[in-house]
Design an enzyme around this catalytic site. Sequence first.
Site, PDB file in Angstrom:
ATOM      1  N   ARG A  11      -3.821 -45.521  -8.226  1.00 14.72           N
ATOM      2  CA  ARG A  11      -4.675 -44.701  -7.364  1.00 14.72           C
ATOM      3  C   ARG A  11      -4.978 -45.449  -6.069  1.00 14.72           C
ATOM      4  O   ARG A  11      -5.181 -46.666  -6.092  1.00 14.72           O
ATOM      5  CB  ARG A  11      -5.981 -44.365  -8.091  1.00 14.72           C
ATOM      6  CG  ARG A  11      -5.936 -42.989  -8.698  1.00 14.72           C
ATOM      7  CD  ARG A  11      -7.087 -42.663  -9.566  1.00 14.72           C
ATOM      8  NE  ARG A  11      -8.410 -42.949  -9.027  1.00 14.72           N
ATOM      9  CZ  ARG A  11      -9.529 -42.686  -9.665  1.00 14.72           C
ATOM     10  NH1 ARG A  11      -9.480 -42.114 -10.862  1.00 14.72           N
ATOM     11  NH2 ARG A  11     -10.693 -42.979  -9.147  1.00 14.72           N
ATOM     12  N   ARG A  28     -17.063 -48.575  -4.450  1.00 11.45           N
ATOM     13  CA  ARG A  28     -17.322 -47.553  -5.484  1.00 11.45           C
ATOM     14  C   ARG A  28     -18.395 -48.039  -6.455  1.00 11.45           C
ATOM     15  O   ARG A  28     -19.258 -47.276  -6.879  1.00 11.45           O
ATOM     16  CB  ARG A  28     -16.022 -47.235  -6.244  1.00 11.45           C
ATOM     17  CG  ARG A  28     -15.046 -46.438  -5.384  1.00 11.45           C
ATOM     18  CD  ARG A  28     -13.644 -46.476  -5.947  1.00 11.45           C
ATOM     19  NE  ARG A  28     -13.522 -45.936  -7.276  1.00 11.45           N
ATOM     20  CZ  ARG A  28     -12.546 -46.243  -8.123  1.00 11.45           C
ATOM     21  NH1 ARG A  28     -11.592 -47.092  -7.750  1.00 11.45           N
ATOM     22  NH2 ARG A  28     -12.504 -45.707  -9.308  1.00 11.45           N
ATOM     23  N   ARG A  41     -23.388 -37.016 -10.087  1.00 16.19           N
ATOM     24  CA  ARG A  41     -23.322 -38.394  -9.623  1.00 16.19           C
ATOM     25  C   ARG A  41     -24.476 -38.745  -8.700  1.00 16.19           C
ATOM     26  O   ARG A  41     -24.569 -39.886  -8.246  1.00 16.19           O
ATOM     27  CB  ARG A  41     -22.042 -38.537  -8.822  1.00 16.19           C
ATOM     28  CG  ARG A  41     -21.108 -39.616  -9.336  1.00 16.19           C
ATOM     29  CD  ARG A  41     -19.819 -39.390  -8.594  1.00 16.19           C
ATOM     30  NE  ARG A  41     -18.971 -40.506  -8.593  1.00 16.19           N
ATOM     31  CZ  ARG A  41     -17.813 -40.544  -9.248  1.00 16.19           C
ATOM     32  NH1 ARG A  41     -17.438 -39.559 -10.024  1.00 16.19           N
ATOM     33  NH2 ARG A  41     -17.040 -41.591  -9.126  1.00 16.19           N
ATOM     34  N   LYS A  92     -14.247 -42.949 -18.608  1.00 12.86           N
ATOM     35  CA  LYS A  92     -14.696 -41.547 -18.700  1.00 12.86           C
ATOM     36  C   LYS A  92     -13.493 -40.598 -18.803  1.00 12.86           C
ATOM     37  O   LYS A  92     -13.463 -39.713 -19.656  1.00 12.86           O
ATOM     38  CB  LYS A  92     -15.533 -41.163 -17.461  1.00 12.86           C
ATOM     39  CG  LYS A  92     -16.754 -42.053 -17.246  1.00 12.86           C
ATOM     40  CD  LYS A  92     -17.572 -41.613 -16.034  1.00 12.86           C
ATOM     41  CE  LYS A  92     -16.846 -41.726 -14.712  1.00 12.86           C
ATOM     42  NZ  LYS A  92     -16.505 -43.115 -14.312  1.00 12.86           N
ATOM     43  N   ARG A 128      -5.008 -50.146 -13.610  1.00 15.08           N
ATOM     44  CA  ARG A 128      -4.786 -48.741 -13.978  1.00 15.08           C
ATOM     45  C   ARG A 128      -3.539 -48.155 -13.308  1.00 15.08           C
ATOM     46  O   ARG A 128      -3.264 -48.387 -12.144  1.00 15.08           O
ATOM     47  CB  ARG A 128      -5.989 -47.889 -13.574  1.00 15.08           C
ATOM     48  CG  ARG A 128      -5.716 -46.389 -13.750  1.00 15.08           C
ATOM     49  CD  ARG A 128      -6.934 -45.543 -13.672  1.00 15.08           C
ATOM     50  NE  ARG A 128      -7.729 -45.786 -12.495  1.00 15.08           N
ATOM     51  CZ  ARG A 128      -8.946 -45.305 -12.330  1.00 15.08           C
ATOM     52  NH1 ARG A 128      -9.511 -44.596 -13.293  1.00 15.08           N
ATOM     53  NH2 ARG A 128      -9.609 -45.559 -11.232  1.00 15.08           N
TER      54      ARG A 128
HETATM   55  P1  AP5 Z   1     -10.478 -44.339 -16.844  1.00 10.85           P
HETATM   56  O1  AP5 Z   1     -10.587 -43.528 -18.081  1.00 10.85           O
HETATM   57  O2  AP5 Z   1      -9.572 -43.864 -15.768  1.00 10.85           O
HETATM   58  O3  AP5 Z   1     -11.946 -44.665 -16.257  1.00 10.85           O
HETATM   59  P2  AP5 Z   1     -12.965 -43.739 -15.485  1.00 10.85           P
HETATM   60  O4  AP5 Z   1     -14.319 -44.057 -15.958  1.00 10.85           O
HETATM   61  O5  AP5 Z   1     -12.542 -42.302 -15.548  1.00 10.85           O
HETATM   62  O6  AP5 Z   1     -12.770 -44.352 -14.031  1.00 10.85           O
HETATM   63  P3  AP5 Z   1     -12.615 -43.660 -12.631  1.00 10.85           P
HETATM   64  O7  AP5 Z   1     -12.182 -44.745 -11.684  1.00 10.85           O
HETATM   65  O8  AP5 Z   1     -11.737 -42.439 -12.697  1.00 10.85           O
HETATM   66  O9  AP5 Z   1     -14.056 -43.249 -12.318  1.00 10.85           O
HETATM   67  P4  AP5 Z   1     -14.633 -42.917 -10.976  1.00 10.85           P
HETATM   68  O10 AP5 Z   1     -15.897 -42.284 -11.394  1.00 10.85           O
HETATM   69  O11 AP5 Z   1     -14.728 -44.014 -10.010  1.00 10.85           O
HETATM   70  O12 AP5 Z   1     -13.499 -41.965 -10.310  1.00 10.85           O
HETATM   71  P5  AP5 Z   1     -13.459 -40.405  -9.997  1.00 10.85           P
HETATM   72  O13 AP5 Z   1     -12.069 -39.993 -10.088  1.00 10.85           O
HETATM   73  O14 AP5 Z   1     -14.498 -39.694 -10.761  1.00 10.85           O
HETATM   74  O15 AP5 Z   1     -10.064 -45.818 -17.298  1.00 10.85           O
HETATM   75  C1  AP5 Z   1      -9.911 -46.843 -16.338  1.00 10.85           C
HETATM   76  C2  AP5 Z   1      -8.839 -47.830 -16.845  1.00 10.85           C
HETATM   77  O16 AP5 Z   1      -9.315 -48.483 -18.033  1.00 10.85           O
HETATM   78  C3  AP5 Z   1      -7.503 -47.183 -17.245  1.00 10.85           C
HETATM   79  O17 AP5 Z   1      -6.476 -48.043 -16.881  1.00 10.85           O
HETATM   80  C4  AP5 Z   1      -7.595 -47.035 -18.782  1.00 10.85           C
HETATM   81  O18 AP5 Z   1      -6.319 -47.108 -19.384  1.00 10.85           O
HETATM   82  C5  AP5 Z   1      -8.442 -48.261 -19.138  1.00 10.85           C
HETATM   83  N1  AP5 Z   1      -9.331 -48.034 -20.280  1.00 10.85           N
HETATM   84  C6  AP5 Z   1     -10.097 -46.943 -20.535  1.00 10.85           C
HETATM   85  N2  AP5 Z   1     -10.839 -47.136 -21.644  1.00 10.85           N
HETATM   86  C7  AP5 Z   1     -10.540 -48.384 -22.097  1.00 10.85           C
HETATM   87  C8  AP5 Z   1     -10.989 -49.148 -23.228  1.00 10.85           C
HETATM   88  N3  AP5 Z   1     -11.909 -48.679 -24.084  1.00 10.85           N
HETATM   89  N4  AP5 Z   1     -10.489 -50.393 -23.395  1.00 10.85           N
HETATM   90  C9  AP5 Z   1      -9.555 -50.891 -22.517  1.00 10.85           C
HETATM   91  N5  AP5 Z   1      -9.075 -50.205 -21.442  1.00 10.85           N
HETATM   92  C10 AP5 Z   1      -9.581 -48.955 -21.239  1.00 10.85           C
HETATM   93  O19 AP5 Z   1     -13.953 -40.396  -8.460  1.00 10.85           O
HETATM   94  C11 AP5 Z   1     -13.138 -40.883  -7.427  1.00 10.85           C
HETATM   95  C12 AP5 Z   1     -13.822 -40.581  -6.097  1.00 10.85           C
HETATM   96  O20 AP5 Z   1     -13.962 -39.163  -5.922  1.00 10.85           O
HETATM   97  C13 AP5 Z   1     -15.240 -41.134  -5.938  1.00 10.85           C
HETATM   98  O21 AP5 Z   1     -15.237 -42.476  -5.484  1.00 10.85           O
HETATM   99  C14 AP5 Z   1     -15.816 -40.161  -4.923  1.00 10.85           C
HETATM  100  O22 AP5 Z   1     -15.391 -40.473  -3.600  1.00 10.85           O
HETATM  101  C15 AP5 Z   1     -15.201 -38.851  -5.299  1.00 10.85           C
HETATM  102  N6  AP5 Z   1     -16.022 -38.092  -6.288  1.00 10.85           N
HETATM  103  C16 AP5 Z   1     -15.689 -37.785  -7.556  1.00 10.85           C
HETATM  104  N7  AP5 Z   1     -16.682 -37.113  -8.165  1.00 10.85           N
HETATM  105  C17 AP5 Z   1     -17.678 -37.008  -7.242  1.00 10.85           C
HETATM  106  C18 AP5 Z   1     -18.972 -36.436  -7.291  1.00 10.85           C
HETATM  107  N8  AP5 Z   1     -19.454 -35.860  -8.405  1.00 10.85           N
HETATM  108  N9  AP5 Z   1     -19.739 -36.519  -6.181  1.00 10.85           N
HETATM  109  C19 AP5 Z   1     -19.280 -37.100  -5.044  1.00 10.85           C
HETATM  110  N10 AP5 Z   1     -18.067 -37.663  -4.939  1.00 10.85           N
HETATM  111  C20 AP5 Z   1     -17.266 -37.621  -6.033  1.00 10.85           C
END
Ligand code: AP5
Length: 242
Positions: free
Chosen positions: A175, A186, A97, A22, A142
Amino acid sequence: MVEKNSGKVGPIILLGPPGAGKGTQAKRIAEHYGIPQVSTGDLLRENIARGTALGRQAKEVMDRGELVSDDVVNEMVRERLGEEDCRRGFILDGYPRTPVQAGWLDGFLESKRAKGRAQCGPLIVIEMDVDYNNLIERLTGRLYCAHCGRIYNVITQPPRVDQLCDFDGTPLVARSDDRREVIAERLKAYEQQTRPLADYYAKQGQLVHVNADLDVDAVTSQVLRVIERSRGADMKSPSWSA
Ligand code: AP5
C-alpha cells in the site's frame, strides 16, 4: 445456539490502530457469519482506483497519513449501509474514527431502530490491542492482492508462492501509505483522533478488548467468542479453522 448464518449479527465495530489486524479479522468474521465487511479505507481506495472526484481528493489526504473529512466519510458509509446485504448486520472496519463519526453513526443506527428497520442488534465494539513494535513490523511487511483484497505479510502471513496471491495468483502489492514516514503520521492521527473513541464506547458499556498481539487464529477465536457472547450463545470450543 444461534445459527451463524441466520439472525442479526452486530453491528460490529473493530477499533484499533493501523496494523492492528482489523482488515484481516473483518474478512474472517464476514465469511463466518455471511455479513459484509464495510471498510472505509477499502471504499476510499476503490474510489482512487476508479479515478472518481472523491478518490482524487482522498488520495492526497491518505498519502499524507491524515484522515479524510468526516462529511465525505459519513456520506460514503450512509450509502454503503443502505445496501441490501447489510440488513442482517455488518462489520465496520476503520470506521468510526473521530467523535463526529461516532456521533453520526449513533444517530444513523437510532433512526433505523426507530423506523423498525432493526438491521441492528446490540452494537459490539471490539478494541484490538497491539504492541507498538508489532504494528510497525506488520505495516512495513504488509502486501495485499488488489484483485480480491486478501491481506498478507512477508513475515507473519507470507503467501505460499512468493509475491503471489494464494487464491487467484495475482502479483501482490504494497500500500502506498505503508511507507515509514506515512505510518508515523497515521499512528499520530490514531492517537489524537481515534483513541478517544474507546472511552466513548467504554462509558456506554459497549467496549470489549481483545489481545491482538497473538497470532491470527488466536485473535479470531477471541473475536468470535465476544460476538457469540453478545448474541446470547455460548461457544463451547471457540476455535477457528480457515
Ligand atoms: P491488517 O489486517 O491489514 O491491519 P489493519 O488494522 O486493517 O490496518 P490498516 O493499515 O488497514 O488500518 P488503517 O486503519 O490505518 O487503514 P485504513 O485502510 O482503514 O493487518 C496489517 C498487517 O498485519 C498485514 O500484513 C497482516 O497480514 C498482518 N497481521 C494481521 N493480524 C496479524 C496477527 N494477529 N499476527 C501477525 N500479523 C498479523 O485507512 C487508510 C486511510 O484511509 C487512513 O489513513 C485515512 O486517510 C483514510 N480513512 C479510512 N477510514 C477513514 C475514516 N473513517 N475517516 C477518515 N479517514 C479514513
